[in-house]
Scaffold this active site. Structure first.
Site, PDB file in Angstrom:
ATOM      1  N   LEU A 278      -3.158  -5.380   8.574  1.00  0.00           N
ATOM      2  CA  LEU A 278      -3.122  -6.161   7.340  1.00  0.00           C
ATOM      3  C   LEU A 278      -1.825  -5.975   6.568  1.00  0.00           C
ATOM      4  O   LEU A 278      -1.357  -6.886   5.902  1.00  0.00           O
ATOM      5  CB  LEU A 278      -4.311  -5.793   6.444  1.00  0.00           C
TER       6      LEU A 278
ATOM      7  N   GLY B  43       2.360   0.015   3.095  1.00  0.00           N
ATOM      8  CA  GLY B  43       3.075   0.308   1.862  1.00  0.00           C
ATOM      9  C   GLY B  43       3.056   1.802   1.627  1.00  0.00           C
ATOM     10  O   GLY B  43       2.073   2.469   1.955  1.00  0.00           O
TER      11      GLY B  43
ATOM     12  N   THR C 147      -0.743   2.588   6.438  1.00  0.00           N
ATOM     13  CA  THR C 147      -0.941   1.228   6.939  1.00  0.00           C
ATOM     14  C   THR C 147      -2.408   0.868   6.793  1.00  0.00           C
ATOM     15  O   THR C 147      -3.282   1.713   6.974  1.00  0.00           O
ATOM     16  CB  THR C 147      -0.524   1.127   8.417  1.00  0.00           C
ATOM     17  N   VAL C 148      -2.678  -0.392   6.449  1.00  0.00           N
ATOM     18  CA  VAL C 148      -4.053  -0.862   6.293  1.00  0.00           C
ATOM     19  C   VAL C 148      -4.376  -1.810   7.448  1.00  0.00           C
ATOM     20  O   VAL C 148      -3.600  -2.727   7.759  1.00  0.00           O
ATOM     21  CB  VAL C 148      -4.262  -1.573   4.943  1.00  0.00           C
TER      22      VAL C 148
ATOM     23  N   LYS D 101      -7.558   2.449   5.827  1.00  0.00           N
ATOM     24  CA  LYS D 101      -6.262   2.895   5.310  1.00  0.00           C
ATOM     25  C   LYS D 101      -5.908   4.175   6.051  1.00  0.00           C
ATOM     26  O   LYS D 101      -6.619   5.178   5.940  1.00  0.00           O
ATOM     27  CB  LYS D 101      -6.328   3.140   3.802  1.00  0.00           C
TER      28      LYS D 101
ATOM     29  N   ASP E 157      -0.659   2.479 -10.877  1.00  0.00           N
ATOM     30  CA  ASP E 157      -0.073   1.468  -9.982  1.00  0.00           C
ATOM     31  C   ASP E 157      -0.903   0.186 -10.006  1.00  0.00           C
ATOM     32  O   ASP E 157      -1.269  -0.353  -8.957  1.00  0.00           O
ATOM     33  CB  ASP E 157       0.043   2.013  -8.561  1.00  0.00           C
TER      34      ASP E 157
END
Length: 297
Positions: free
Chosen positions: A33, A36, A40-41, A56, A147
């Protein structure tokens, strides 16, 4: 004392190569997906529960860093203590085949994806009310997110939106200087200077709502007129516009002191939309707890 993730990682085997079709215990990776930071997702399929999930997974090389392990452990423990319909639920978190895997329900898309298409005014305001409610709950639990941005809100069926990614979150105790972590464009000026607080979360939340309702993101330092301001006002009550302006005030002391105070303020706005008949049809009125009322600004 609670055990450290390092204890469990010591016995794990070499990390398995991750690609489409890879099995991690009961989870089968379906697609990538995005990524970041240091994780990684992936979209995956839970072969036992017969449902889609999001995984995740931090890059394995980062797990050799004790600070990364501590950050992961903090994120897991913060998310495990949050129980609110507006916050994405952590389903599972453990080492599998050499990878640390965090499992979440699979949404439809992020708010960042959704705002690239036209959104009905009533739907956008409904999202805004839900987002305020979620951040207010986190603040009630003394959790500072740090965030808040469109990418960290996930959309589900029935116009449900949930806040996620508490990787930078902290339990707020006393004010202290920390690294200037966050996302440029949505980070409050004092947070960029290493002084985040509840008011900086309010600033970021206000900017997300401004972006959602205007289609524009003002650049700090703000200059009048704000980009997209006329579009922001379209269909909204003057009280609701004033609430958004207060949330994004560059001066921290002029903002809401936390999202609880912001939630209390929005709950006093009877008609957030100028069309009162549509305002009355909003499906999720903001619920103000007794704790929220005590902490109102």
């Amino acid at each position: 004392m609670a055990p450290s993730l390092r204890i469990f990682n010591e016995e794990s085997e070499s990390p398995k190569l991750l690609r489409v079709g890879t099995r991690l215990d009961k989870y089968r990776i379906v697609s990538r997906l995005g990524e970041g930071g240091f994780a990684t997702v992936y979209a995956a399929y839970d072969t036992i529960e017969d449902r889609r999930v999001a995984l995740k997974i931090p890059e394995s090389r980062y797990l050799e860093n004790s600070q990364t392990i501590d950050d992961l452990q903090r994120e897991v423990r913060i998310m495990a203590r949050l129980n609110h319909q507006g916050i994405l639920r952590l389903k599972d978190a453990r080492f599998v085949d050499g990878h640390f895997v965090m499992v979440f329900p699979m949404g439809e898309e992020t708010l960042a994806d959704r705002i690239t298409r036209r959104i009905a005014r009533s739907t956008a305001v409904d999202y805004a009310l839900q987002m305020i409610d979620a951040v207010a709950y986190a603040h009630e639990q003394r959790i500072l997110h740090r965030d808040i941005k469109p990418e960290n809100f996930i959309l589900f069926d029935n116009k449900l939106i949930q806040l996620t990614d508490f990787g930078l979150a902290r339990i707020q105790t006393t004010a202290k200087h920390v690294s200037a972590s966050g996302t440029l464009g949505f980070m409050a000026p004092e947070q960029a200077m290493g002084h985040p607080g509840y008011r900086s979360d309010v600033f970021s939340l206000g900017l997300v709502i401004y972006r959602l309702l205007s289609g524009e993101l003002p650049d700090y330092p703000f200059e009048a007129p704000l980009p997209g301001y006329q579009k922001l006002r379209k269909g909204l009550s003057s009280d609701f516009v004033a609430l958004i302006r207060k949330a994004i005030d560059p001066v921290p002391s002029r903002r809401f002191r936390d999202a609880v105070a912001m939630q209390n303020a929005v709950s006093r706005i009877r008609y957030p939309l100028s069309d009162r008949s549509v305002s009355q049809q909003l499906g999720r009125p903001v619920t103000v707890s007794r704790l929220s009322q005590r902490r109102a600004a």
